[in-house]
Enzyme design. Structure first.
Site, PDB file in Angstrom:
ATOM      1  N   CYS A 148      -2.852  -7.618   5.138  1.00 52.61           N
ATOM      2  CA  CYS A 148      -3.450  -8.786   4.499  1.00 52.61           C
ATOM      3  C   CYS A 148      -2.885 -10.076   5.113  1.00 52.61           C
ATOM      4  CB  CYS A 148      -3.282  -8.743   2.984  1.00 52.61           C
ATOM      5  SG  CYS A 148      -4.272  -9.981   2.108  1.00 52.61           S
ATOM      6  N   HIS A 235      -5.741  -3.671   1.389  1.00 51.33           N
ATOM      7  CA  HIS A 235      -4.468  -3.298   0.770  1.00 51.33           C
ATOM      8  C   HIS A 235      -4.334  -1.798   0.512  1.00 51.33           C
ATOM      9  CE1 HIS A 235      -3.070  -7.397  -0.559  1.00 51.33           C
ATOM     10  NE2 HIS A 235      -4.345  -7.656  -0.357  1.00 51.33           N
ATOM     11  N   GLU A 237      -1.699  -0.379  -0.245  1.00 54.32           N
ATOM     12  CA  GLU A 237      -0.657  -0.239  -1.277  1.00 54.32           C
ATOM     13  C   GLU A 237      -1.164  -0.482  -2.687  1.00 54.32           C
ATOM     14  OE1 GLU A 237      -0.664  -4.688  -0.807  1.00 54.32           O
ATOM     15  OE2 GLU A 237      -1.181  -2.920   0.395  1.00 54.32           O
TER      16      GLU A 237
END
Length: 291
Positions: A148, A235, A237
Site C-alpha cells: 500500500c 492489503h 494483511e
C-alpha cells in the site's frame, strides 16, 4: 481535509516505539497458514520442513492501525505476523514515523514497508529520510516488498508519481490481474482477490519498473524493480473483520453508498494467504542467506 484519514490504511500515526528484536505476538485466534478459513490458502510454507532459523525481515512502520480497531487483530506487526510467521518469517519492527531507522541494512535479511495514514507527498520531515532509505535498499539490491503506502512511497522515491485516484476510494475486496509472472509466485494464477483500502495510488511508475498487477480502477496495482523488489497496492494483511470495522467508522469520509458496497464484498473468498506465500517465497529465494 481531503487527504487520506488515519483509517485509510488502518494507521493513526502513533509514535514512540523502538525496534523490537523479538517477533511481535499475534492474536490467539489468528488464521494459520494451513487454515483456509475461506480466504484462499494454497500450499505449504516455502520453508516447510527446513531446519533453519526464521528469516529476519525488517518491518518499516510508517503508520499504525487505528487504536479503535486494534482489538480485532492488533497493529501491523501482529497482522503481518499472523500470515508470515507460519511461513518462516520473523518480523523486526522499526518505527520510522518515530525516527527509529535501521543503522545498517544488514540488520535484517530483507524489508517490508507497511501501510500508512499519510499521503506520500505530505510535507512530513521523516518521509524524505524514508524515501532515501528505500533508494538505498534498491541501490544495494536488498530484498524489499512494499504494501500500500510502501508501494506508493517506493514509486515516488524512484521518480514515479502518486496522486488521489479519480475513481475515489478503493475499498472492500478488489480483483487484480496478474500481468507478469515471477518465480516466487508459487502457484500459477491470472488474478487474485484482496482487500483494498486507499484513496491515493500510483499514476506513473518509475523508470525501469515492470508492471505486475493491475485492475480497472487501479492500473498500476503493483510493480517490480529488478528481481529483488516488488510492491502491491492492496492489503494481504487485512482480515474481513478489520476491514468491516474500519469501514463502519468511515461512512462520512467515504460515502454511505461506497461503504455499503465495500462491506458487501467482505464475504468473498480472499487470496491473502496465497499472497503471504508469495512474500515468503520471494524472501526465501532472494535473501543473501537463501540456500
Amino acid at each position: 481535509a481531503d487527504r487520506p484519514s488515519a483509517s485509510e490504511s488502518g494507521g493513526d500515526g502513533v509514535r514512540g516505539r523502538s525496534p523490537r528484536e523479538e517477533q511481535s505476538e499475534a492474536s490467539a485466534d489468528r488464521p494459520s497458514a494451513s487454515e483456509s478459513g475461506g480466504d484462499g490458502v494454497r500450499g505449504r510454507s516455502p520453508r516447510a520442513g527446513m531446519n533453519a532459523r526464521p528469516l529476519r525481515i525488517g518491518l518499516l512502520m510508517v503508520g499504525h492501525v487505528d487504536p479503535q480497531s486494534q482489538f480485532i487483530a492488533g497493529d501491523y506487526p501482529e497482522l503481518f505476523g499472523a500470515i508470515l510467521a507460519p511461513l518462516g518469517i520473523e518480523l523486526v519492527p522499526y518505527d520510522l514515523d518515530a525516527g527509529h531507522f535501521p543503522d545498517d541494512l544488514g540488520e535484517c535479511d530483507g524489508w517490508v514497508c507497511s501501510p500508512s495514514r499519510l499521503s506520500s507527498y505530505d510535507p512530513v520531515d521523516w518521509l524524505a529520510d524514508a524515501e532515501e532509505l528505500l533508494r538505498r535498499i534498491i541501490a544495494t539490491e536488498t530484498p524489499y516488498v512494499g504494501i500500500c503506502f510502501g508501494h506508493q512511497l517506493l514509486a515516488q522515491a524512484l521518480g514515479g508519481r502518486v496522486e488521489k485516484s479519480p475513481y475515489g476510494w478503493g475499498v472492500g475486496v478488489r480483483d487484480f490481474e496478474v500481468v507478469a509472472r515471477k518465480p516466487w509466485m508459487t502457484t500459477p494464477r491470472t488474478e487474485f482477490a484482496i482487500i483494498g483500502s486507499h484513496q491515493d495510488q500510483v499514476v506513473a511508475m518509475p523508470d525501469g519498473a515492470e508492471l505486475l498487477f493491475r485492475s480497472d480502477y487501479c492500473p498500476y496495482g503493483g510493480f517490480a524493480i529488478g528481481e529483488r523488489a516488488w510492491t502491491i497496492q492492496v492489503h494481504p494483511e487485512f482480515t474481513p473483520e478489520l476491514a468491516d470495522h474500519l469501514l463502519a467508522g468511515r461512512i462520512e469520509l467515504i460515502g454511505a453508498s461506497r461503504v455499503a458496497e465495500a462491506r458487501g464484498t467482505l464475504t468473498r473468498p480472499l487470496d491473502r494467504h496465497e499472497l503471504a506465500g508469495w512474500i515468503a517465497s520471494f524472501f526465501t529465494s532472494t535473501t543473501r542467506r537463501a540456500g
